[in-house]
Design a protein around this motif. Structure first.
Motif, PDB file in Angstrom:
ATOM      1  N   ARG A 194      -1.327  -4.435  -0.633  1.00  0.00           N
ATOM      2  CA  ARG A 194       0.016  -3.828  -0.706  1.00  0.00           C
ATOM      3  C   ARG A 194       0.036  -2.396  -0.202  1.00  0.00           C
ATOM      4  O   ARG A 194       1.095  -1.764  -0.166  1.00  0.00           O
ATOM      5  N   GLY A 195      -1.128  -1.853   0.159  1.00  0.00           N
ATOM      6  CA  GLY A 195      -1.189  -0.522   0.735  1.00  0.00           C
ATOM      7  C   GLY A 195      -1.143   0.614  -0.266  1.00  0.00           C
ATOM      8  O   GLY A 195      -0.998   1.779   0.138  1.00  0.00           O
ATOM      9  N   LEU A 196      -1.308   0.317  -1.553  1.00  0.00           N
ATOM     10  CA  LEU A 196      -1.309   1.383  -2.550  1.00  0.00           C
ATOM     11  C   LEU A 196      -2.641   2.126  -2.579  1.00  0.00           C
ATOM     12  O   LEU A 196      -2.700   3.295  -2.964  1.00  0.00           O
ATOM     13  N   ILE A 197      -3.704   1.421  -2.185  1.00  0.00           N
ATOM     14  CA  ILE A 197      -5.021   2.040  -2.083  1.00  0.00           C
ATOM     15  C   ILE A 197      -5.671   1.577  -0.782  1.00  0.00           C
ATOM     16  O   ILE A 197      -5.349   0.498  -0.268  1.00  0.00           O
ATOM     17  N   GLY A 198      -6.586   2.393  -0.260  1.00  0.00           N
ATOM     18  CA  GLY A 198      -7.260   2.013   0.963  1.00  0.00           C
ATOM     19  C   GLY A 198      -8.401   1.048   0.736  1.00  0.00           C
ATOM     20  O   GLY A 198      -8.712   0.216   1.582  1.00  0.00           O
ATOM     21  N   ALA A 199      -9.047   1.145  -0.412  1.00  0.00           N
ATOM     22  CA  ALA A 199     -10.177   0.296  -0.761  1.00  0.00           C
ATOM     23  C   ALA A 199     -10.399   0.415  -2.262  1.00  0.00           C
ATOM     24  O   ALA A 199      -9.796   1.276  -2.920  1.00  0.00           O
ATOM     25  N   TYR A 200     -11.256  -0.454  -2.794  1.00  0.00           N
ATOM     26  CA  TYR A 200     -11.527  -0.384  -4.229  1.00  0.00           C
ATOM     27  C   TYR A 200     -13.024  -0.455  -4.485  1.00  0.00           C
ATOM     28  O   TYR A 200     -13.828  -0.818  -3.622  1.00  0.00           O
ATOM     29  N   GLY A 201     -13.396  -0.083  -5.700  1.00  0.00           N
ATOM     30  CA  GLY A 201     -14.787  -0.144  -6.109  1.00  0.00           C
ATOM     31  C   GLY A 201     -14.893  -0.128  -7.616  1.00  0.00           C
ATOM     32  O   GLY A 201     -13.891  -0.269  -8.327  1.00  0.00           O
ATOM     33  N   MET A 202     -16.095   0.048  -8.099  1.00  0.00           N
ATOM     34  CA  MET A 202     -16.363   0.031  -9.530  1.00  0.00           C
ATOM     35  C   MET A 202     -17.236   1.219  -9.909  1.00  0.00           C
ATOM     36  O   MET A 202     -18.110   1.627  -9.146  1.00  0.00           O
ATOM     37  N   SER A 203     -17.001   1.758 -11.092  1.00  0.00           N
ATOM     38  CA  SER A 203     -17.808   2.848 -11.614  1.00  0.00           C
ATOM     39  C   SER A 203     -18.435   2.409 -12.929  1.00  0.00           C
ATOM     40  O   SER A 203     -17.754   1.845 -13.792  1.00  0.00           O
TER      41      SER A 203
END
Length: 319
Positions: A142-151
């Protein structure tokens, strides 16, 4: 929108120059007068990437750190130039239905339309990995974030997330933010924190070219102790004291003298010199500490130097 600062994960292409492979942490800055001089010093030296989180400053003013960062970026007219790692869904709200809600709150506080990279701040083992991946991948689509990950995720859970994304044709995690530094975290600093220090993590990161965004990347100030022996009795002892760590502090001091940078700078150079992609989170509290880290970010250590610093074997030339 860019999906990662340099070095760029496979398939990503940044829309802005993120500067050195560093992310300036914002967790200590809930007041403009403390934050602005540090952010200015970082920006003036080419830093463009910032580490933020929904939880930062929560104990003394929910959202204060995000609001201060947003106010700084707006006051300097650099809202479109900053690269932002945002984190949310922290325990006890590490739930799929809180991911987007906390992202929305964070973006509102920072007065931003999106984040380059969004990470879950913790894991919840009671939630199937696929539920988290589906929610995060939808935010990317949806374009709200460029990419995701985990911490602060375990390697097994991260592997499962990558496999789930691949099997379902979804964007895969672009990075992981666990603790990693020259000195080994012997006990978790905060509940639920996870290290990526062991050999299994290192091998997997190198083989898969997944970017590590390590927090406490310089050993949380241990290298600034007047004497390495103080580690045993300092407030850092609970999470960081061990004889091997004390010896690492001593070796870092020796190599620092040879290279003409600080011991803390050597620790950062070690973190950035790994055989896998690293973008280090740093936590300077004063402008002069920013300058020290930015200077060190330009240094790289060879394998012999890295091995000697960590294990004390095979002293490099000149040491």
């Amino acid at each position: 929108m860019s999906s990662a600062p340099l070095p760029v994960p496979t398939g990503a292409s940044p829309a802005v120059d993120a500067g050195p492979p560093l992310l300036l942490g914002t967790s200590a800055f809930g007041q403009n007068e403390r934050a602005f001089p540090v952010y200015d010093a970082y920006w003036e030296r080419g830093g463009r990437a910032f580490d933020t989180a929904w939880l930062y400053g929560h104990a003394y003013g929910p959202g204060c750190c995000e609001r201060v960062f947003g106010a700084w970026a707006k006051s300097r007219g650099v809202e479109k130039e900053v690269w932002v790692l945002a984190k949310g869904a922290h325990t006890p709200e590490c739930l799929p239905d809180r991911v987007e809600a906390q992202l929305a709150e964070s973006l509102d506080r920072m007065e931003r339309g999106g984040a380059a990279l969004y990470m879950l701040h913790r894991d919840n083992l009671e939630v199937p990995v696929g539920e988290f991946v589906t929610v995060l991948a939808d935010l990317v689509e949806r374009g709200l974030i460029g990419a995701y990950g985990m911490s602060n995720w375990s390697l097994d859970r991260l592997r499962e997330a990558v496999s789930y994304a691949q099997e379902h044709g979804l964007p895969a995690p672009a990075g992981v933010s666990n603790q990693f530094s020259l000195i080994d975290m012997v006990r978790p600093i905060y509940p639920g924190t996870v290290s990526a220090h062991d050999a299994h993590w290192r091998s997997w990161l190198a083989e898969n070219r997944v970017t590590l965004y390590p927090w406490a990347s310089q050993g949380r100030g241990a290298h600034a102790l007047a004497d390495p022996a103080e580690l045993r009795t300092s407030p850092l002892a609970e999470s960081w004291y061990s004889e091997p760590n004390t010896e690492r502090l001593r070796r870092a001091r020796t190599l620092a003298e040879q290279k003409g940078i600080s011991s803390t700078g050597i620790a950062l150079a070690w973190t950035l010199s790994q055989p896998f992609p690293v973008v280090a989170l740093i936590g300077p509290r004063q402008p002069d500490e920013v300058r020290d880290s930015m200077t060190a970010a330009g240094h790289r250590l060879n394998e012999a130097e890295r091995e000697w610093l960590e294990h004390g074997t095979g002293a490099p030339r000149g040491v």
